[in-house]
Enzyme design. Structure first.
Site, short mmCIF file in Angstrom:
data_model
loop_
_atom_site.label_atom_id
_atom_site.label_comp_id
_atom_site.label_asym_id
_atom_site.label_seq_id
_atom_site.Cartn_x
_atom_site.Cartn_y
_atom_site.Cartn_z
N HIS A 192 28.62 23.98 13.50
CA HIS A 192 27.27 24.12 14.07
C HIS A 192 26.55 22.79 14.06
O HIS A 192 26.80 21.92 13.20
CB HIS A 192 26.47 25.20 13.33
CG HIS A 192 26.12 24.90 11.91
ND1 HIS A 192 24.96 24.26 11.54
CD2 HIS A 192 26.77 25.16 10.74
CE1 HIS A 192 24.90 24.14 10.23
NE2 HIS A 192 26.00 24.68 9.71
N ASP A 232 22.99 22.61 14.40
CA ASP A 232 21.60 22.73 13.98
C ASP A 232 21.47 22.45 12.49
O ASP A 232 22.46 22.50 11.73
CB ASP A 232 21.04 24.11 14.31
CG ASP A 232 21.83 25.25 13.67
OD1 ASP A 232 23.08 25.19 13.69
OD2 ASP A 232 21.21 26.20 13.15
N ASP A 265 26.01 19.18 6.38
CA ASP A 265 25.81 20.53 6.89
C ASP A 265 25.17 20.47 8.27
O ASP A 265 23.97 20.56 8.40
CB ASP A 265 24.92 21.31 5.91
CG ASP A 265 24.72 22.76 6.32
OD1 ASP A 265 25.53 23.28 7.11
OD2 ASP A 265 23.75 23.38 5.84
N GLU A 319 23.04 28.39 13.75
CA GLU A 319 23.61 28.93 12.50
C GLU A 319 22.56 29.09 11.42
O GLU A 319 22.56 30.08 10.67
CB GLU A 319 24.74 28.01 12.01
CG GLU A 319 25.58 28.60 10.87
CD GLU A 319 25.03 28.29 9.48
OE1 GLU A 319 25.46 28.93 8.51
OE2 GLU A 319 24.14 27.40 9.35
N GLU A 320 21.64 28.12 11.33
CA GLU A 320 20.62 28.18 10.28
C GLU A 320 19.57 29.25 10.55
O GLU A 320 18.71 29.51 9.71
CB GLU A 320 19.93 26.81 10.14
CG GLU A 320 20.87 25.64 9.85
CD GLU A 320 21.50 25.68 8.47
OE1 GLU A 320 21.24 26.64 7.71
OE2 GLU A 320 22.27 24.76 8.14
N ASP A 374 32.17 24.37 6.48
CA ASP A 374 30.71 24.46 6.32
C ASP A 374 30.37 24.77 4.86
O ASP A 374 29.44 25.51 4.58
CB ASP A 374 30.17 25.55 7.25
CG ASP A 374 28.66 25.48 7.43
OD1 ASP A 374 28.08 24.42 7.12
OD2 ASP A 374 28.07 26.48 7.86
N HIS A 432 20.84 21.54 2.64
CA HIS A 432 19.54 22.24 2.71
C HIS A 432 18.48 21.59 1.83
O HIS A 432 17.32 22.02 1.87
CB HIS A 432 19.66 23.73 2.31
CG HIS A 432 20.38 24.57 3.30
ND1 HIS A 432 20.20 25.93 3.40
CD2 HIS A 432 21.29 24.27 4.26
CE1 HIS A 432 20.98 26.42 4.37
NE2 HIS A 432 21.66 25.41 4.89
#
Length: 509
Positions: A132, A134, A165, A199-200, A228, A478
């Site tokens: 991903h 995003d 990520d 995805e997020e 991931d 994150h």
């Protein structure tokens, strides 16, 4: 410059870089032939690969904040990735994912989902990579030491939002393919890419596309690779073969919609907050054991073989505790800690909505409060059974209080756990590739969090899924100051190249 001189300088540069990135493991010498050339190419072009990562990190592809500017950034990021894939010679379909309807009536475009294919030789296995583009929101004023959207290298660490990520791993896969292509070496496998940009935010529209393409795009796929996740170590690679699911609950206790003055009503009514605290306090004890009756009934017993897997995992308990900034864990041994993190359910209380939480002294009795908690599920637990058990338990606890308030329990979210068969070809190929690149056997680990796409892909396509992470345990996905080590990024690119070759070997045998 004469070819011989250029070749000599290239070899010297390669040796110097190997000294810089070496030392974490005495990695085995790559076997002679195409793979050795690929490894050398990746080493010699690592600055170019880092530059591309810098360009990708500079795109503020935040899917969490639903604002038009950021959606435009997501569309730009999808375009960059599609161009990169086409540059490899891949056939790229940019699939329209429609629009997202927001609660305020606004609609925003969902970034396209990329389906790319490179090679269709029926004699070769076909490997599909999921990734991903995003990222989570990031602002320097939230505690970042550098601008989160400007890739900054400090002591071999590449800081920036999305580095680990998941832009770094996506590019590492592309780097591996590009090395074969640049050297005019035959790709050992057919490659497919499934790349999304939401995805997020729950992978909007992805599950529907996967269902539609089961008999199309995915029909020829032998396995699907997800990168991931993170290792459990700063030093030792890992393979992930399972994740926990998640049942997210809300429990509302209501007397009335308005709050009360505690001087006027304190002592003469059942206070919703007192009821809610009692309910939440009944869910888990001080040792972390879930108190909902029957909740452990479907948890698989630990086998002797599984115990040996946990014993072999490289985890320094003291380092793990210090890096987590935790005074003491609930468990003293590595095996107990990891089992309770990965293969047993856990219950976490997340917050209370409607309560006064700001600075100062406000003598209010909330008229209506909502508690939020979740249970991480493990294989063999039935989500509907868990929902019933939780509701029955809370109804029983509430009835014992003889409260005049109203209580409502709801399961707001239900995501299944995922488990893989570590005897499948892709796990054997990944182990061999890790041994080739890093000179060590991987830790075989699970992930205590929930990654819904693994279960969706495995169940919908009926294809085997493997999680092959590149990032170290301290990458801070994150979080503020997210990073990927240059070493992980470059050696990870080699790992994917070696994985291609090992998959081809197993397929031909």
């Amino acid at each position: 410059m004469a070819p011989a001189v250029a070749h000599s300088q290239a070899e010297s540069l390669l040796a110097f870089r190997l000294l810089l990135v070496g030392g974490m493991f005495s990695a085995s010498t790559p076997p002679p032939g195409p793979l050795e050339k690929v490894f050398q190419y990746i080493d010699l072009h690592q600055d170019e690969f880092v530059q591309t990562l810098k360009e990708w990190v500079a795109v503020e592809s935040d899917s969490v904040q639903p604002v038009p500017r950021l959606r435009r950034e997501l569309l730009r990021m999808a375009g960059l990735a599609a161009d990169r894939l086409r540059g490899l010679g891949a056939r790229v379909a940019s699939v329209d994912a429609g629009f997202q309807q927001l609660s305020d009536g606004q609609t925003l475009p969902i970034p396209p989902i990329l389906l790319a294919e490179l090679g269709s030789d029926p004699k070769k296995p076909t490997v599909c990579f999921y990734g991903h583009l995003d990222v989570q929101p990031a602002r320097q004023e939230d505690g970042w030491l550098t601008d989160p959207y400007t890739l900054t290298e400090v002591d071999g660490k590449l800081y920036g939002r999305g580095t680990t990520d998941n832009k770094g791993p996506v590019l590492a896969w592309i780097n591996a393919v590009s090395a074969f292509k640049a050297l005019d070496e035959d790709l050992p496998v057919n490659i497919k890419f499934l790349i999304e940009g939401m995805e997020e935010s729950g992978s909007l529209a992805l599950e529907e596309l996967v269902r539609k393409e089961k008999s199309g795009f995915f029909s020829s796929v032998d396995c699907i690779v997800i990168s991931d996740n993170l290792w459990i170590s700063r030093r030792k690679p890992a393979l992930i073969y399972g994740t926990r699911g998640n049942s997210y609950f809300t429990v509302e206790v209501k007397c009335r919609d308005q709050d009360f003055h505690s001087g006027t009503f304190g002592g003469i009514l059942n206070e919703p907050m007192a009821d809610l605290v009692a309910l939440l306090g009944s869910l888990v004890d001080a040792s972390g054991r879930i108190l909902v009756p029957g909740i452990y009934g479907h948890v698989a017993p630990v086998t002797e073989e599984e115990k040996r897997v946990y014993e072999a995992i490289d985890l320094d308990m003291e380092e793990y505790r210090n890096s987590s900034q935790v005074k003491k864990f609930l468990f003293d041994t590595k095996e107990e800690l990891l089992m309770h993190l990965w293969r047993y359910p856990s219950l976490s209380i997340h917050g209370i909505e409607g309560a006064f939480h700001e600075p100062g002294a406000k003598t209010v009795i909330p008229g209506r409060v909502i508690g939020k908690f979740s249970i991480r599920l493990v294989p063999h637990m039935d989500m509907s059974v868990v929902e019933t058990q939780v509701k029955q338990h809370l109804e029983y606890i509430f009835s014992k209080r003889n409260s005049s308030n109203q209580m409502t329990v709801s399961m707001a979210l239900g995501l299944h756990p995922w488990i893989a068969n570590i005897s499948d070809h892709q796990y054997l190929a990944a182990k061999r590739a890790i041994k080739t690149v890093f000179g060590t056997e991987p830790d075989m680990i699970r992930d205590g969090s929930t990654i819904p796409i693994a279960k969706i892909l495995q169940d919908t396509t009926q294809k085997s899924v493997i999680m092959l992470p590149l990032g170290a345990v301290d990458d801070g996905e994150h979080s503020q100051n997210e990073k990927i080590n240059r070493w992980n990024y470059i050696e990870g690119s080699k790992l994917f190249a070696a994985f291609f070759l090992e998959m081809a070997k197993l397929h031909s045998s």
